[in-house]
Write a protein that holds these residues in place. Structure first.
Motif, mmCIF file in Angstrom:
data_model
loop_
_atom_site.group_PDB
_atom_site.id
_atom_site.type_symbol
_atom_site.label_atom_id
_atom_site.label_comp_id
_atom_site.label_asym_id
_atom_site.label_seq_id
_atom_site.Cartn_x
_atom_site.Cartn_y
_atom_site.Cartn_z
ATOM 1 N N GLU A 97 -24.613 47.172 14.756
ATOM 2 C CA GLU A 97 -24.945 45.746 14.652
ATOM 3 C C GLU A 97 -24.865 45.235 13.218
ATOM 4 O OE1 GLU A 97 -28.714 44.916 16.461
ATOM 5 O OE2 GLU A 97 -28.064 45.694 18.401
ATOM 6 N N GLY A 98 -25.206 46.059 12.268
ATOM 7 C CA GLY A 98 -25.164 45.657 10.871
ATOM 8 C C GLY A 98 -25.738 46.747 9.993
ATOM 9 N N ARG A 99 -25.161 46.892 8.786
ATOM 10 C CA ARG A 99 -25.575 47.963 7.892
ATOM 11 C C ARG A 99 -25.310 47.587 6.446
ATOM 12 N NH1 ARG A 99 -21.500 48.950 11.020
ATOM 13 N NH2 ARG A 99 -19.405 49.136 10.169
ATOM 14 N N VAL A 100 -25.882 48.354 5.556
ATOM 15 C CA VAL A 100 -25.605 48.214 4.133
ATOM 16 C C VAL A 100 -24.131 48.585 3.934
ATOM 17 C CG1 VAL A 100 -26.119 49.181 1.865
ATOM 18 C CG2 VAL A 100 -27.992 48.739 3.475
ATOM 19 N N PRO A 101 -23.381 47.808 3.167
ATOM 20 C CA PRO A 101 -21.965 48.118 2.961
ATOM 21 C C PRO A 101 -21.737 49.559 2.490
ATOM 22 C CG PRO A 101 -22.463 45.962 2.089
ATOM 23 C CD PRO A 101 -23.782 46.590 2.471
ATOM 24 N N THR A 102 -20.704 50.163 3.027
ATOM 25 C CA THR A 102 -20.258 51.548 2.788
ATOM 26 C C THR A 102 -21.177 52.600 3.386
ATOM 27 O OG1 THR A 102 -21.287 51.981 0.607
ATOM 28 C CG2 THR A 102 -19.140 50.839 0.605
ATOM 29 N N LEU A 126 -28.778 40.337 0.964
ATOM 30 C CA LEU A 126 -27.687 41.123 0.364
ATOM 31 C C LEU A 126 -26.557 41.295 1.369
ATOM 32 C CD1 LEU A 126 -29.946 43.647 -1.542
ATOM 33 C CD2 LEU A 126 -28.507 41.857 -2.538
ATOM 34 N N PRO A 127 -25.367 41.648 0.901
ATOM 35 C CA PRO A 127 -24.212 41.777 1.808
ATOM 36 C C PRO A 127 -24.461 42.752 2.945
ATOM 37 C CG PRO A 127 -23.513 41.963 -0.482
ATOM 38 C CD PRO A 127 -25.009 41.962 -0.474
ATOM 39 N N VAL A 128 -23.870 42.436 4.087
ATOM 40 C CA VAL A 128 -24.013 43.240 5.296
ATOM 41 C C VAL A 128 -22.617 43.557 5.825
ATOM 42 C CG1 VAL A 128 -24.825 43.202 7.695
ATOM 43 C CG2 VAL A 128 -26.232 42.207 5.874
ATOM 44 N N GLU A 129 -22.462 44.751 6.308
ATOM 45 C CA GLU A 129 -21.201 45.184 6.904
ATOM 46 C C GLU A 129 -21.414 45.358 8.391
ATOM 47 O OE1 GLU A 129 -18.587 48.113 4.618
ATOM 48 O OE2 GLU A 129 -19.467 49.356 6.181
ATOM 49 N N GLN A 130 -20.392 44.971 9.198
ATOM 50 C CA GLN A 130 -20.498 45.153 10.652
ATOM 51 C C GLN A 130 -19.287 45.882 11.171
ATOM 52 O OE1 GLN A 130 -21.256 41.040 11.828
ATOM 53 N NE2 GLN A 130 -23.347 41.640 12.297
#
Length: 142
Positions: A63-68, A138-142
Motif C-alpha cells: 500500500e505504501g512504504r518509505v522509498p527504496t 515525507l515521500p512515499v513509494e507504492q
C-alpha cells in the motif's frame, strides 16, 4: 503429585503470559547497538544511500512504504521472532534503517536486535515507523 504438576503448570502459564505481555504496548525509546532516528534523520540517511528495511505485513508494504524500502517480513522466524541476518546484506558496516508500523512495532525491535546480534554496526531504528514517516509528509513509494 498432582499438586506439584498443577503448580508447575501454573508457574509456566504465568511465565508465558508475562513474556507475551512484555511484547505489547510502546517499544523502548532506545536499543543497544542501534541509533534511534526521527523520520527527518532517516530521510537524510536515505538520501546518502542507506538501506531501508520494512518489517510491516506485506499488504501494508504494498500500500505504501518509505522509498527504496525492502520488505523483510518473510525473513522473520515465526517461533523465535528473530530475523535471518542475511536479509541485512553482506556489508556489516553498511547504514541500515529498520522500521515497522510505529512506536508499538515489536517486529522492528526484533529486526534491530537481530541485526545488532549479527554484528551489523550501522543499524538505525526509525522508532516512530511508518506512522511518523507519513505524518511528516515525507515521500512515499507504492
Amino acid at each position: 503429585m498432582t499438586y506439584v504438576m498443577r503448580g508447575i503448570y501454573a508457574l509456566l502459564l504465568i511465565v508465558w503470559s508475562g513474556a507475551a505481555i512484555a511484547q505489547t504496548g510502546e517499544t523502548p525509546p532506545a536499543l543497544d547497538g542501534a541509533k534511534t532516528v526521527t523520520a527527518a534523520e532517516a530521510k537524510a540517511l536515505i538520501d546518502k544511500g542507506a538501506a531501508v528495511m520494512d518489517v510491516r505485513r506485506k499488504a501494508s508494504f504494498v500500500e505504501g512504504r518509505v522509498p527504496t524500502a525492502k520488505s523483510i517480513t518473510a525473513a522473520q522466524d515465526p517461533t523465535t521472532k528473530a530475523f535471518d541476518p542475511t536479509v541485512f546484506g553482506a556489508n556489516k558496516g553498511a547504514v541500515i534503517i529498520i522500521y515497522g508500523h510505529g512506536s508499538d512495532g515489536w517486529s522492528a525491535v526484533s529486526a534491530v536486535k537481530s541485526a545488532v546480534a549479527a554484528g551489523f554496526t550501522g543499524v538505525h531504528w526509525l522508532r516512530g515507523g511508518w506512522v511518523e514517516w507519513s505524518k511528516a509528509g515525507l515521500p512515499v513509494e507504492q
